[in-house]
Design an enzyme around this catalytic site. Sequence first.
Site, PDB file in Angstrom:
ATOM      1  N   TYR A 133      72.365  64.313  25.910  1.00 33.75           N
ATOM      2  CA  TYR A 133      72.888  65.136  24.404  1.00 33.75           C
ATOM      3  C   TYR A 133      73.119  66.327  24.708  1.00 33.75           C
ATOM      4  CZ  TYR A 133      72.183  65.694  19.407  1.00 33.75           C
ATOM      5  OH  TYR A 133      72.338  65.890  18.239  1.00 33.75           O
ATOM      6  N   ARG A 186      86.069  66.929  15.713  1.00 30.72           N
ATOM      7  CA  ARG A 186      85.267  68.425  15.959  1.00 30.72           C
ATOM      8  C   ARG A 186      84.120  67.854  16.784  1.00 30.72           C
ATOM      9  NH1 ARG A 186      80.599  69.079  15.554  1.00 30.72           N
ATOM     10  NH2 ARG A 186      79.929  69.403  13.408  1.00 30.72           N
ATOM     11  N   LYS A 204      74.549  60.140  20.570  1.00 29.83           N
ATOM     12  CA  LYS A 204      73.581  60.044  19.255  1.00 29.83           C
ATOM     13  C   LYS A 204      72.881  58.388  19.197  1.00 29.83           C
ATOM     14  CE  LYS A 204      74.677  63.595  17.201  1.00 29.83           C
ATOM     15  NZ  LYS A 204      73.935  64.642  16.411  1.00 29.83           N
ATOM     16  N   GLU A 276      80.132  60.865  12.411  1.00 28.24           N
ATOM     17  CA  GLU A 276      79.661  61.988  13.463  1.00 28.24           C
ATOM     18  C   GLU A 276      80.862  62.708  13.780  1.00 28.24           C
ATOM     19  OE1 GLU A 276      76.429  62.684  14.368  1.00 28.24           O
ATOM     20  OE2 GLU A 276      77.327  64.611  15.129  1.00 28.24           O
ATOM     21  N   ASP A 277      80.728  64.149  13.624  1.00 29.33           N
ATOM     22  CA  ASP A 277      81.857  65.043  14.329  1.00 29.33           C
ATOM     23  C   ASP A 277      83.100  64.784  13.884  1.00 29.33           C
ATOM     24  OD1 ASP A 277      79.552  66.164  15.523  1.00 29.33           O
ATOM     25  OD2 ASP A 277      80.221  66.000  17.565  1.00 29.33           O
ATOM     26  N   ASP A 299      76.026  63.107   9.728  1.00 28.31           N
ATOM     27  CA  ASP A 299      75.038  63.469  10.363  1.00 28.31           C
ATOM     28  C   ASP A 299      74.988  65.098  10.313  1.00 28.31           C
ATOM     29  OD1 ASP A 299      72.691  63.798  11.954  1.00 28.31           O
ATOM     30  OD2 ASP A 299      74.109  63.768  13.866  1.00 28.31           O
ATOM     31  N   ASP A 300      76.421  65.549  10.466  1.00 27.85           N
ATOM     32  CA  ASP A 300      76.516  66.939  10.693  1.00 27.85           C
ATOM     33  C   ASP A 300      76.300  67.670   9.192  1.00 27.85           C
ATOM     34  OD1 ASP A 300      77.765  66.915  13.322  1.00 27.85           O
ATOM     35  OD2 ASP A 300      79.158  65.482  12.265  1.00 27.85           O
ATOM     36  N   ALA A 333      80.590  78.588   7.294  1.00 24.86           N
ATOM     37  CA  ALA A 333      80.556  77.871   5.683  1.00 24.86           C
ATOM     38  C   ALA A 333      81.229  76.456   5.948  1.00 24.86           C
ATOM     39  CB  ALA A 333      81.383  78.792   4.700  1.00 24.86           C
ATOM     40  N   GLY A 334      80.839  75.859   7.098  1.00 28.61           N
ATOM     41  CA  GLY A 334      81.469  74.548   7.420  1.00 28.61           C
ATOM     42  C   GLY A 334      80.332  73.447   6.900  1.00 28.61           C
ATOM     43  N   ALA A 336      77.932  72.150   8.755  1.00 27.35           N
ATOM     44  CA  ALA A 336      76.504  72.365   9.233  1.00 27.35           C
ATOM     45  C   ALA A 336      76.081  73.459   7.900  1.00 27.35           C
ATOM     46  CB  ALA A 336      76.060  72.895  10.227  1.00 27.35           C
ATOM     47  N   SER A 367      85.008  82.881   8.303  1.00 31.31           N
ATOM     48  CA  SER A 367      85.779  83.729   9.240  1.00 31.31           C
ATOM     49  C   SER A 367      86.687  84.705   8.592  1.00 31.31           C
ATOM     50  CB  SER A 367      86.947  82.834  10.149  1.00 31.31           C
ATOM     51  OG  SER A 367      87.403  81.677   9.409  1.00 31.31           O
ATOM     52  N   ASN A 440      76.492  74.377  18.876  1.00 33.32           N
ATOM     53  CA  ASN A 440      76.352  73.610  20.128  1.00 33.32           C
ATOM     54  C   ASN A 440      77.886  73.509  20.890  1.00 33.32           C
ATOM     55  OD1 ASN A 440      73.644  72.978  20.074  1.00 33.32           O
ATOM     56  ND2 ASN A 440      74.467  71.283  18.013  1.00 33.32           N
ATOM     57  N   ASN A 484      67.828  71.114  15.743  1.00 32.97           N
ATOM     58  CA  ASN A 484      68.858  70.031  15.943  1.00 32.97           C
ATOM     59  C   ASN A 484      68.714  69.216  14.849  1.00 32.97           C
ATOM     60  OD1 ASN A 484      70.625  67.872  17.276  1.00 32.97           O
ATOM     61  ND2 ASN A 484      71.276  69.822  18.637  1.00 32.97           N
ATOM     62  N   ASN A 485      69.925  68.460  14.507  1.00 38.20           N
ATOM     63  CA  ASN A 485      69.708  67.227  13.730  1.00 38.20           C
ATOM     64  C   ASN A 485      68.924  66.159  14.462  1.00 38.20           C
ATOM     65  OD1 ASN A 485      71.964  66.332  15.113  1.00 38.20           O
ATOM     66  ND2 ASN A 485      73.468  66.748  13.663  1.00 38.20           N
TER      67      ASN A 485
HETATM   68  N1  LIG Z   1      72.238  72.296  15.408  1.00 38.06           N
HETATM   69  C1  LIG Z   1      72.717  71.157  14.874  1.00 38.06           C
HETATM   70  O1  LIG Z   1      71.949  70.232  14.385  1.00 38.06           O
HETATM   71  C2  LIG Z   1      74.274  71.232  14.554  1.00 38.06           C
HETATM   72  C3  LIG Z   1      75.080  72.301  14.877  1.00 38.06           C
HETATM   73  N2  LIG Z   1      76.371  72.138  14.538  1.00 38.06           N
HETATM   74  C4  LIG Z   1      77.450  73.203  15.204  1.00 38.06           C
HETATM   75  O2  LIG Z   1      77.374  74.071  14.290  1.00 38.06           O
HETATM   76  C5  LIG Z   1      78.948  74.351  14.505  1.00 38.06           C
HETATM   77  C6  LIG Z   1      79.774  74.319  13.592  1.00 38.06           C
HETATM   78  O3  LIG Z   1      80.131  73.091  13.067  1.00 38.06           O
HETATM   79  P1  LIG Z   1      80.842  72.763  11.798  1.00 38.06           P
HETATM   80  O4  LIG Z   1      80.143  73.484  10.352  1.00 38.06           O
HETATM   81  O5  LIG Z   1      80.923  71.324  11.633  1.00 38.06           O
HETATM   82  O6  LIG Z   1      82.190  73.613  11.977  1.00 38.06           O
HETATM   83  P2  LIG Z   1      83.142  74.029  10.757  1.00 38.06           P
HETATM   84  O7  LIG Z   1      84.355  74.278  11.495  1.00 38.06           O
HETATM   85  O8  LIG Z   1      83.134  73.116   9.612  1.00 38.06           O
HETATM   86  O9  LIG Z   1      82.531  75.646  10.475  1.00 38.06           O
HETATM   87  C7  LIG Z   1      82.674  76.673  11.149  1.00 38.06           C
HETATM   88  C8  LIG Z   1      82.779  77.771  10.247  1.00 38.06           C
HETATM   89  O10 LIG Z   1      82.447  79.019  10.943  1.00 38.06           O
HETATM   90  C9  LIG Z   1      83.218  79.931  10.246  1.00 38.06           C
HETATM   91  N3  LIG Z   1      83.561  80.843  11.298  1.00 38.06           N
HETATM   92  C10 LIG Z   1      84.146  80.815  12.491  1.00 38.06           C
HETATM   93  N4  LIG Z   1      84.209  82.058  13.147  1.00 38.06           N
HETATM   94  C11 LIG Z   1      83.590  82.937  12.515  1.00 38.06           C
HETATM   95  C12 LIG Z   1      83.184  84.344  12.375  1.00 38.06           C
HETATM   96  N5  LIG Z   1      83.499  84.820  13.684  1.00 38.06           N
HETATM   97  N6  LIG Z   1      82.449  84.711  11.613  1.00 38.06           N
HETATM   98  C13 LIG Z   1      82.001  84.082  10.488  1.00 38.06           C
HETATM   99  N7  LIG Z   1      82.203  82.845  10.248  1.00 38.06           N
HETATM  100  C14 LIG Z   1      83.163  82.418  11.110  1.00 38.06           C
HETATM  101  C15 LIG Z   1      84.484  78.983   9.994  1.00 38.06           C
HETATM  102  O11 LIG Z   1      85.280  80.104   8.810  1.00 38.06           O
HETATM  103  C16 LIG Z   1      83.832  77.933   9.075  1.00 38.06           C
HETATM  104  O12 LIG Z   1      83.223  78.264   7.940  1.00 38.06           O
HETATM  105  C17 LIG Z   1      79.228  73.765  15.899  1.00 38.06           C
HETATM  106  O13 LIG Z   1      79.317  74.614  16.980  1.00 38.06           O
HETATM  107  C18 LIG Z   1      78.450  72.473  15.938  1.00 38.06           C
HETATM  108  O14 LIG Z   1      78.004  71.986  17.134  1.00 38.06           O
HETATM  109  C19 LIG Z   1      76.764  71.116  13.880  1.00 38.06           C
HETATM  110  C20 LIG Z   1      76.040  70.162  13.190  1.00 38.06           C
HETATM  111  C21 LIG Z   1      74.852  70.246  13.677  1.00 38.06           C
HETATM  112  C1  LIG Z   2      74.434  68.450  16.752  1.00 36.70           C
HETATM  113  C2  LIG Z   2      75.445  68.000  16.080  1.00 36.70           C
HETATM  114  O1  LIG Z   2      75.614  67.020  15.595  1.00 36.70           O
HETATM  115  C3  LIG Z   2      76.551  68.815  16.307  1.00 36.70           C
HETATM  116  O2  LIG Z   2      76.564  69.853  17.045  1.00 36.70           O
HETATM  117  O3  LIG Z   2      77.644  68.439  15.927  1.00 36.70           O
HETATM  118 MG   LIG Z   3      77.755  66.493  15.216  1.00 35.27          MG
END
Ligand SMILES: NC(=O)C1=CN([C@@H]2O[C@H](COP(=O)(O)OP(=O)(O)OC[C@H]3O[C@@H](n4cnc5c(N)ncnc54)[C@H](O)[C@@H]3O)[C@@H](O)[C@H]2O)C=CC1
Ligand SMILES: CC(=O)C(=O)O
Ligand SMILES: [Mg+2]
Length: 608
Positions: A133, A186, A204, A276-277, A299-300, A333-334, A336, A367, A440, A484-485
């Site tokens: 993972y 993604r 997963k 997923e993703d 999941d995300d 603001a995506g 997650a 951003s 991640n 983490n999810n």
């Molecule tokens: N820990 C966990 O369980 C999970 C972690 N993630 C991680 O979260 C990250 C984002 O995933 P998503 O939300 O799906 O992506 P996304 O692309 O939907 O969202 C990213 C967000 O970050 C913003 N952003 C980018 N650069 C920025 C900056 N410099 N300053 C402020 N905001 C900024 C974007 O405008 C956007 O709103 C990925 O790295 C993913 O691996 C996602 C799902 C679960």
């Molecule tokens: C953990 C997860 O689902 C992600 O980073 O996209």
């Molecule tokens: Mg994911």
Amino acid sequence: MALSQLWFGLNRNVGAFLCIKPENCARNELAQQPVRHWHANIIKQDYRKVIDPKYNKGLGFTHEERQKLSVIGLLPCAYRTEAEQLYAANVNFNSQESNMGRYLYLRTLRSRQERLYYRFVSEYVEKVMPIIYTPTVGAVCQRFSSIYSSSMGLYVCKYDRGNMYHVLNNWPGKDIRAVCVTDGERVLGLGDLGAHGMGIAVGKLDLYTALGKIPPQYLMPVVLDVGTNNKMLLADPLYIGVREKRCTGKEYEDLVQEFMDGVVSSWGHETLIHFEDFATPNAFKFISKYQDNYCYFNDDIQGTAATGLAGFLAVERITKRPLNEHLILFVGAGSAALGIGKLVVKELMSRKMSAEEAMKNIYLMDSFGVVTKDRKDFILPDIEPFAKDMPPLTDLEQVVKELKPSILLGATGQGGIFTENVLRLMAQDQKQPAIFACSNPTSKAECTAEQAYNFTEGRALFASGSPFPPVLMDGKRLTPSQANNAFAFPGVALGAMCAKPHTIPDEVYLITARTLADYAVEEYPDSVILYPPVMDAANVAFKVGVAVAEYLFDTGLATKFPIPDDVCAFVSGYQYNTALEPALPVTWKYPEQPRISLPKDDTKECED
Ligand SMILES: NC(=O)C1=CN([C@@H]2O[C@H](COP(=O)(O)OP(=O)(O)OC[C@H]3O[C@@H](n4cnc5c(N)ncnc54)[C@H](O)[C@@H]3O)[C@@H](O)[C@H]2O)C=CC1
Ligand SMILES: CC(=O)C(=O)O
Ligand SMILES: [Mg+2]
């Protein structure tokens, strides 16, 4: 079936082994008997069972089993107990020089001895999870074409339109109960990896079994290959996917719809479909389209929401300050961040607050800066209610200085944006600043554990999406948590697969978050951890699975009938047992039938 194939399947042997113990010759003598051909047919069936990774026990076949299966000589004389096999797997795993080597070793083990693989993963979850993972799976996804050796899952491509049912049913498993599907747009924080997304779908589902103990034969990883916009992949001569730009709009959505319908018509409406993703706008669009009509979850957005909220409930408990009195700043603001934000609002509304009150202290930043009311248009409609009436602010340091958040959560995919100054500012205003670096893999984390502790004098309540080792500070060992999810989706899947609902409502994620938060309190009452350690993740999955199943039965959403009296026992009975089973298991036994003595022969002699 070629003999060489057999040896390969059994244990990667390189030749036949002759053992001179006379009692072991019995099978070979038997083979000289006239019944040879009849016997050979039976044995062929057994052979298939033996080389099937589901049944193969390698050196774990007892000598009796080897005789029954006619595989004496195809294995060296030694018999290994389960403990010895686990030990051997561990030695092999440890001897690999890189994490990629460890991943590849585990894939080989998985393709040879499925039970041993899952037993190993469960037993050594702390060191194995970062390999199968995040973070190693991220590197695997990036290099998927060049390390490709077997398909690992089902690839449905845009040219399969109109033939979905046919393609889905080419999958060898016939009793599919959960599908993890990605279109690879993604993958973690690594962007568009097209068909390489298979790595994450496989990762997963491996956790479904390792943590949720869901039998692997019910699971199917899928890539919806609609092309990729990743120029490097398009130019890579080894790229395994459709070498075209992504299809979009109606063509894309029709393909996804055909996939959903294909799954339902193949395996029923209760088949769990885990997205997923997917890229965020599609992810939100598909939730509104599918959540109410399919046994579906993203999941995300939803799994991450449950995990994020659980972390915030832990902050509330540790700081002894109600959640609505915390100022929460989401950086990102995506999928997650917005997913978590929306679930936090639901939690606060369940405490009799209005939506406006609940959102008052929740700020989103993307951003373009803090999300404010003067924005012309919102990328996602769900963002708008969080917009604040304030002058625009674009610099994170400035934002932290002005807003003074007590909880800072990053989900941006931008490594290192929680700079020293940002972290110091957090520590300046808060006694126990809560810092979540959720992105991640590790390279994308907003800060490391070491930075979080160093720049907050060790006062941070810290968690990250990918694991970090403990940090030593002034002789104290500070152990970060993993946000983490993986703490949510295996349990949600387990509960849903047991209860078989046709829809999974948002309440399920509230229940998941509360169960996860309660687990940490119950098991570690005096500790300041945000999440339980990863070695407890299987126990968490079980508790979540039971809580989710109970909710689905209580609300009448479950279609599993009859409703079990003891949901806990029912869920436990559903789970996979990693103990090595006999090669030829006796599934059930018949009782001895009462014997009736035979009547005497009273045939009269023939008169004529
Ligand atoms: N820990 C966990 O369980 C999970 C972690 N993630 C991680 O979260 C990250 C984002 O995933 P998503 O939300 O799906 O992506 P996304 O692309 O939907 O969202 C990213 C967000 O970050 C913003 N952003 C980018 N650069 C920025 C900056 N410099 N300053 C402020 N905001 C900024 C974007 O405008 C956007 O709103 C990925 O790295 C993913 O691996 C996602 C799902 C679960
Ligand atoms: C953990 C997860 O689902 C992600 O980073 O996209
Ligand atoms: Mg994911």
